[in-house]
Design a protein around this motif. Structure first.
Motif: not given
Length: 384
Positions: A366-384
């Motif tokens: 599994w390879i994680s790029f900077i886009f994947n790292e930033q999407m985690r923040v986006v999803v976290f904000i949407l959940v809140l």
């Protein structure tokens, strides 16, 4: 008299409440099944000793490779910690694969995991891949030029398995089923249901069409790549092998470490071999991308040490390469003389260079790029 509704009569509130309950229960059930998916296949099976089981569950840690990642800020750092914790809690940090236990003609039990045969060892009471050590000295390797006996070849074939990497391509229905069981499509389907319920047919139909078209394109491209990989991995052709002191034609599928084969012009190497006698010109562009052919030289009859990644690379014929030209050596002061170009089989199957490449393609990390790292923040904000 009232107005007729799809789920209730004379009450739009009851209809809405019924839908929300069904919608929530469906989402909870699908989410639970997705979380428990790795454990469902073996839920009703009983654990037993390795030698007595009919199936083996292989649990492999998933290691994430991060590429092009910027220095994480405070928010990114804490979101990554929360994500890593959820991954561990939901058992998504491990890969679960169930393999059927099989038996050879001689009664050995084994299973195949990621195209590699694991044979049961009664001494350590575990399954393990088997690899033969042919030695490292030049004289010791040249001394094996007489080849194997048929009995030894059969014994080694049972331990290492056939020199053949089978690539299974699912049918169209199975390919679509594999695509739609991911969390992304479950998430999309749940919210599309809400669109249709609230009579947003135009939006729902457009989104459904986009999802189906993108899924069809993705499945078609994946199946095309798998077919191309299958043609490359499942190559098989006859080759001359010296066994019991006699030369005979054998399929490359039945080659084992220690076999001595004749190398001819135009041959496609299906295993890693050590050149014992004669010279060869090999096209290695399929592995290294080098456009120029490489000349290979036989081992010298001295006390030198063979190293496949060092100086011994000039005497190694790698699987996946093509032999352009061969030249036997009839008179040699420091090497083996033979009217044929001889090579000693070193590694077969997934132990060869080609096999390791195919295995990495079939089972990538599994390879994680900077886009994947930033999407985690986006999803976290949407959940809140």
């Amino acid at each position: 008299k009232g107005v007729a509704y799809s789920l209730a009569l004379e009450s739009s509130f009851l209809e809405l409440a019924t839908f929300l309950v069904l919608w929530g229960l469906s989402f909870a059930i699908l989410l639970t099944l997705y979380i428990l998916k790795p454990h469902l296949r073996n839920y009703f099976r009983v654990r037993t000793l390795p030698a007595q089981g009919q199936y083996v569950c292989v649990i492999r840690p998933i290691r994430e490779v991060k590429l092009l990642v910027d220095r994480a800020n405070w928010i990114q750092h804490h979101v990554n910690l929360i994500t890593e914790g959820l991954v561990i809690v939901l058992s998504r940090d491990k890969d679960y694969t169930t393999c059927a236990v099989q038996t050879t003609s001689e009664g050995r039990i084994f299973f195949t995991y990621q195209c590699t045969r694991y044979v049961y060892d009664g001494q350590i009471q575990q399954f393990a891949p088997f690899e033969f050590d042919l030695g490292a000295s030049h004289r010791g390797l040249l001394a094996q030029a007489a080849g194997l006996s048929s009995k030894d070849a059969g014994y080694r074939l049972e331990l290492v398995g056939p020199n053949f990497i089978e690539v299974n391509i699912p049918g169209v229905f199975a390919a679509f089923a594999r695509e739609f069981v991911s969390f992304f499509y479950i998430y999309q389907g749940i919210f599309l249901w809400a669109f249709y319920f609230y009579a947003y047919y135009q939006v729902g139909l457009v989104d459904t069409g986009i999802i189906l078209i993108s899924a069809a394109i993705k499945v078609a491209l994946r199946m095309q790549s798998e077919r191309r990989l299958k043609r490359m991995a499942e190559h098989e052709e006859p080759v001359s092998v010296r066994r019991d002191g006699q030369w005979s034609l054998v399929s490359t599928k039945h080659l084992v470490p220690g076999d001595v084969i004749e190398v001819v012009s135009g041959a496609h190497m299906s295993c890693d071999c050590i050149l014992l006698s004669g010279n060869a010109v090999v096209d290695e562009s399929s592995l290294t991308g080098e456009p120029l052919a490489v000349r290979k030289f036989p081992l010298r009859e001295d006390n030198g040490h063979y190293n496949a990644v060092g100086a011994g690379k000039m005497s190694t014929l790698f699987a996946g390469t093509t032999v352009s030209q061969v030249q036997p050596v009839l008179n040699s002061a420091d090497g083996l003389e033979s009217p044929r170009v001889l090579a000693l089989v070193k590694s077969t199957g997934t132990m060869s260079e080609k096999g390791q490449l195919v295995r990495q393609i079939l089972f990538p990390s599994w390879i994680s790029f900077i886009f994947n790292e930033q999407m985690r923040v986006v999803v976290f904000i949407l959940v809140l």
